[in-house]
Design an enzyme around this catalytic site. Structure first.
Site, PDB file in Angstrom:
ATOM      1  CG  LEU A   1      -1.816  -1.245   1.342  1.00 17.82           C
ATOM      2  CD1 LEU A   1      -2.653  -1.169   2.617  1.00 17.82           C
ATOM      3  CD2 LEU A   1      -2.708  -1.408   0.119  1.00 17.82           C
TER       4      LEU A   1
ATOM      5  N   GLY B   1      -1.849   6.434  -2.356  1.00 16.62           N
ATOM      6  CA  GLY B   1      -2.983   6.321  -3.288  1.00 16.62           C
ATOM      7  C   GLY B   1      -4.037   5.379  -2.721  1.00 16.62           C
ATOM      8  CG  HIS B   2      -3.172   1.169  -2.346  1.00 18.23           C
ATOM      9  ND1 HIS B   2      -1.813   1.036  -2.476  1.00 18.23           N
ATOM     10  CD2 HIS B   2      -3.721   0.425  -3.344  1.00 18.23           C
ATOM     11  CE1 HIS B   2      -1.539   0.259  -3.505  1.00 18.23           C
ATOM     12  NE2 HIS B   2      -2.671  -0.126  -4.059  1.00 18.23           N
TER      13      HIS B   2
ATOM     14  N   GLY C   1      -9.735   3.826  -7.380  1.00 23.44           N
ATOM     15  CA  GLY C   1      -8.981   4.990  -7.821  1.00 23.44           C
ATOM     16  C   GLY C   1      -9.158   5.256  -9.314  1.00 23.44           C
TER      17      GLY C   1
ATOM     18  CB  VAL D   1      -2.789   9.854  -4.426  1.00 19.75           C
ATOM     19  CG1 VAL D   1      -1.723  10.412  -3.492  1.00 19.75           C
ATOM     20  CG2 VAL D   1      -4.171   9.978  -3.791  1.00 19.75           C
TER      21      VAL D   1
ATOM     22  CB  SER E   1       2.316  -1.521  -5.986  1.00 17.21           C
ATOM     23  OG  SER E   1       1.167  -1.208  -5.239  1.00 17.21           O
TER      24      SER E   1
HETATM   25  P1  AMP Z   1      -4.084  -2.088  -6.784  1.00 13.63           P
HETATM   26  O1  AMP Z   1      -3.540  -2.498  -5.458  1.00 13.63           O
HETATM   27  O2  AMP Z   1      -3.059  -1.592  -7.731  1.00 13.63           O
HETATM   28  O3  AMP Z   1      -5.007  -3.131  -7.365  1.00 13.63           O
HETATM   29  O4  AMP Z   1      -5.004  -0.831  -6.497  1.00 13.63           O
HETATM   30  C1  AMP Z   1      -6.085  -0.885  -5.596  1.00 13.63           C
HETATM   31  C2  AMP Z   1      -6.917   0.364  -5.723  1.00 13.63           C
HETATM   32  O5  AMP Z   1      -6.104   1.499  -5.430  1.00 13.63           O
HETATM   33  C3  AMP Z   1      -7.475   0.570  -7.140  1.00 13.63           C
HETATM   34  O6  AMP Z   1      -8.804   1.040  -7.045  1.00 13.63           O
HETATM   35  C4  AMP Z   1      -6.557   1.622  -7.708  1.00 13.63           C
HETATM   36  O7  AMP Z   1      -7.171   2.411  -8.707  1.00 13.63           O
HETATM   37  C5  AMP Z   1      -6.270   2.458  -6.470  1.00 13.63           C
HETATM   38  N1  AMP Z   1      -5.032   3.231  -6.664  1.00 13.63           N
HETATM   39  C6  AMP Z   1      -3.797   2.759  -6.989  1.00 13.63           C
HETATM   40  N2  AMP Z   1      -2.927   3.781  -7.145  1.00 13.63           N
HETATM   41  C7  AMP Z   1      -3.624   4.916  -6.935  1.00 13.63           C
HETATM   42  C8  AMP Z   1      -3.289   6.310  -6.951  1.00 13.63           C
HETATM   43  N3  AMP Z   1      -2.061   6.730  -7.238  1.00 13.63           N
HETATM   44  N4  AMP Z   1      -4.269   7.196  -6.674  1.00 13.63           N
HETATM   45  C9  AMP Z   1      -5.524   6.791  -6.387  1.00 13.63           C
HETATM   46  N5  AMP Z   1      -5.907   5.500  -6.346  1.00 13.63           N
HETATM   47  C10 AMP Z   1      -4.972   4.568  -6.611  1.00 13.63           C
END
Ligand code: AMP
Length: 279
Positions: free
Chosen positions: A32, A35-36, A146, A175, A185
């Site tokens: 995490l 953004g998360h 996100g 973010v 990540s």
């Molecule tokens: P992931 O762990 O990459 O599957 O992401 C999980 C959630 O976090 C998804 O809804 C992504 O769109 C959101 N997310 C990842 N990076 C960002 C970011 N930089 N800003 C906003 N949301 C994010």
């Protein structure tokens, strides 16, 4: 703080949490970052209870992609979530989610034929399937996602409509790091030179906005300008497109709601970003 692996337990926990009011849900693949955590904080603010899933979903990775090396650190994730006031984490095993004999998939159609769906065949089949499974387990009222993954949230919004699910998606802003790179990540894969050069993505998106603000409406011209900047920085372009935010189809003439979408490789690392052309 409860970290639950078991599906049946999670189902019954979530059922009882819903007696206390709305349940917010944030699906993640862990490792995490802010953004998360922005999604998590919004959910904690808006719901009496929030559950976060941490699960690296194998079915959304292609054969030659980074499943084996995808960064993981559950202990750190747990500590960060605790700081945000999260009390429930769902962290199932792959075997629990995809037991032997698993044979049923959710296959999004046209929305998944374009952009990331085109370069990552089967990716959104994996995403839609895991998210439907998670929604069936958690039954949240609101799912926080996100806009960084613009195509993903669009496909899942459509899935929720098409399959008559009782949940809405709260789409949260991207973010960014202080210098503008969208948090991901996968940024941890970049070496210092690539990290510096990867700024051309954000700069490209800002340039596109600037051109639009100056009255430019020719998407081909806008794309070519930023393509050159990104290529000069050593990025290898997977796609750069101006799309309609609902159909995700390419448009030639830019409008206020046109979305600039891009995916670019720096070495083996594939980064995505997007922005509305109108500030
Ligand atoms: P992931 O762990 O990459 O599957 O992401 C999980 C959630 O976090 C998804 O809804 C992504 O769109 C959101 N997310 C990842 N990076 C960002 C970011 N930089 N800003 C906003 N949301 C994010």
């Amino acid at each position: 703080m409860q970290i639950i692996q078991d599906i049946a337990l999670t189902k019954s926990l979530c059922r009882s949490l819903k007696q206390e009011g709305s349940l917010g849900f944030v699906p993640t693949m862990g490792y995490l970052h802010e953004g998360h955590l922005s999604l998590v904080k919004q959910s904690v603010k808006e719901n009496p209870n929030t559950i976060v899933s941490v699960f690296v979903n194998p079915s959304q990775f292609g054969q030659n992609e980074d499943l084996a090396t995808y960064p993981r650190d559950l202990e750190r994730d747990v500590a960060l979530l605790q700081e945000c006031g999260v009390e429930y984490i769902f962290n199932p095993s792959t075997q629990a989610i995809y037991p032997n004999g698993f044979d049923t998939w959710v296959v999004p159609d046209k929305l998944a034929d374009v952009l990331c769906g085109k370069s990552r065949p089967g990716h959104f089949r994996g995403v839609a399937t895991i998210v439907l499974k998670l929604l069936n387990i958690v039954s949240p009222d609101h799912m926080y996602m996100g806009l960084k993954d613009f195509q993903q949230q669009r496909i899942l919004k459509q899935m929720i409509i098409d399959l008559n699910l009782d949940c809405d998606i709260v789409a949260c802003p991207i973010v960014r790091e202080a210098d503008g790179l969208a948090m991901s990540s996968r940024n941890s894969y970049l070496n210092p030179q690539q990290r510096e050069k990867s700024l051309s993505l954000y700069q490209g998106l800002l340039k596109a906005r600037e051109l639009f603000a100056q009255g430019e409406r020719d998407c081909g011209l806008i794309i070519n300008t930023i393509k050159e900047n990104i290529e000069n920085s050593g990025g290898v372009i997977d796609y750069i497109e101006c799309v309609d935010p609902l159909s995700l189809q390419s448009v030639q003439e830019a409008e206020a709601d046109t979305r600039m979408m891009l995916a670019v490789y720096f070495g083996k690392t594939r980064l995505i970003d997007n922005m509305a052309l109108k500030a």
